[in-house]
Design an enzyme around this catalytic site. Sequence first.
Site, PDB file in Angstrom:
ATOM      1  N   CYS A  90       0.833  -1.195   0.000  1.00 22.73           N
ATOM      2  CA  CYS A  90       0.000   0.000   0.000  1.00 22.73           C
ATOM      3  C   CYS A  90       0.878   1.260   0.000  1.00 22.73           C
ATOM      4  CB  CYS A  90      -0.975  -0.046   1.166  1.00 22.73           C
ATOM      5  SG  CYS A  90      -2.312   1.161   1.040  1.00 22.73           S
ATOM      6  N   HIS A 178      -3.445  -4.892   0.525  1.00 21.91           N
ATOM      7  CA  HIS A 178      -3.057  -5.368   1.858  1.00 21.91           C
ATOM      8  C   HIS A 178      -3.075  -6.896   1.880  1.00 21.91           C
ATOM      9  CE1 HIS A 178      -3.043  -1.520   4.077  1.00 21.91           C
ATOM     10  NE2 HIS A 178      -3.993  -1.164   3.228  1.00 21.91           N
ATOM     11  N   GLU A 180      -1.916  -8.781   4.059  1.00 22.65           N
ATOM     12  CA  GLU A 180      -1.959  -9.293   5.428  1.00 22.65           C
ATOM     13  C   GLU A 180      -3.366  -9.533   5.947  1.00 22.65           C
ATOM     14  OE1 GLU A 180      -1.910  -4.765   5.962  1.00 22.65           O
ATOM     15  OE2 GLU A 180      -1.231  -6.262   4.516  1.00 22.65           O
ATOM     16  N   SER A 232      -1.035 -14.004  38.237  1.00 26.71           N
ATOM     17  CA  SER A 232      -2.319 -13.306  38.246  1.00 26.71           C
ATOM     18  C   SER A 232      -3.479 -14.262  38.042  1.00 26.71           C
ATOM     19  CB  SER A 232      -2.341 -12.267  37.118  1.00 26.71           C
ATOM     20  OG  SER A 232      -2.324 -12.910  35.856  1.00 26.71           O
ATOM     21  N   GLY A 233      -3.171 -15.500  37.659  1.00 27.29           N
ATOM     22  CA  GLY A 233      -4.216 -16.436  37.288  1.00 27.29           C
ATOM     23  C   GLY A 233      -4.393 -16.513  35.789  1.00 27.29           C
TER      24      GLY A 233
END
EC number: 6.3.5.2
Length: 526
Positions: A90, A178, A180, A232-233
Amino acid sequence: MSSATPAAAAPDTVLVVDFGAQYAQLIARRVREARVYSEIVPSSMPVEEILAKNPAAIILSGGPSSVYEAGAPTLDRSLFEAGVPVFGMCYGFQLMAQTLGGTVDNSGAREYGRTELAVSKPSSTLFEGTPAEQSVWMSHGDACSAAPEGFTVTGSTDVVPVAAFENDEKKLYGVQYHPEVMHSTHGQQVLEHFLYRGAGLSPDWTTGNVIEEQVAAIRAQVGDRRAICGLSGGVDSAVAAALVQKAIGSQLTCVYVDHGLMRKGETEQVEKDFVAATGVQLKVVDASERFLGALAGVSDPEQKRKIIGREFIRVFEQAQLEIMREDGPEVAFLVQGTLYPDVVESGGGTGTANIKSHHNVGGLPDDIEFELVEPLRQLFKDEVRMVGQELGLPDEIVQRQPFPGPGLGIRIVGEVTKERLDLLREADAIAREELTAAGLDRDIWQCPVVLLADVRSVGVQGDGRTYGHPIVLRPVSSEDAMTADWSRLPYEVLSKISTRITNEVTDVNRVVLDVTSKPPGTIEWE
């Protein structure tokens, strides 16, 4: 605060030069999906610094600018003369064309959305094995009308005569679209053709490589000293801890701080699941009253994040002293589960604006007494899960939906109090139960449940008027948290969640659904 874990040098690194693209992080992920390591650098980085990183290839991202705008990002011609393979997408494609003597017209020939690309040279490096006609995703106003000298035009559209070009001799390639995004049906194949055929790279970057490199880097950083890791879990801290334990073994002690901001039943789950899976030494600290006291009267989300980060570290410093009294040697390192999107959103790595202070990046006080170890700092969430699986962690940990370190503290819009936390815990537990019962756990990225604590709405329950709080459901679908879309949950599931919350949770009389994508909204409300 000392620097984080040094990144182990990857043998082949693709640098994605970010020109302000919405999809720069997605490009980096797509390269990694092709099993080639990638990192993002800002377009403001001088060419000599880019080349000093010794990239195996360079990708120029898209961006919102026109090559004709005053102050638009540019690149020195020397980048294209350095012998490094370059792929422009692009804006990056147009910049390559203009810099090397091609013609880019500001003609109003706009293409947005799905467009049909006609491949004029099916045997080319980029397009071999792809259809002669293929759908691609365009987003441009300017257009390339003439390729630079030495380039072969390999694709066009009804509007744009030069939509792809290639110069195999100089290893320079570009497409106007694009590749991606998933709407470009053969985009990943084209990207891989650049990586494997144009740049000559091998698909040898794997989770096994990540583990091997990080274990070596952690051992080099920590040496024979000791480290603590805050659990933190969540997936991130668990995988970070497992990686560090693999590297330094009993030199690591994990600390779980119960800050009173966790969801229903999570503290017990952390103690049971992680210890059972790893056998790591775990110290549990109940600091719920301390955190609630520090958060009293605070409504500003940035201030809440800073307070939670500060108190977390202070509790860790106390835990360090207790561990030293019990076991002797000084604890010098703090392990964190910082991910690449955390770094990007906090304005690090790409020169972008700070979206919000991340609790793993910008929420820490400057006088922290630990050196940070951040073994996941260059990884996206899906890559972290793969590393966790490779390390043998159970699905209960690896597949857990993301939950922020500050916990429910940033899911209460307003002051955090014990009563509000109890209310939100019940609403959140209901939502999670119903999503699990419907088999939707793996279909959504996460579903934050938010209490609008400073808002009340009129309702009717039984024969009486109510004036209760609204609860917001925020189910989202994502691959890496950099972008997200709201999840289209079945109406019957939403209805069941709403009915249960309004019937079972005191002082809640309304449930609403957040249908905002990211961008423009972030996943968390605060």
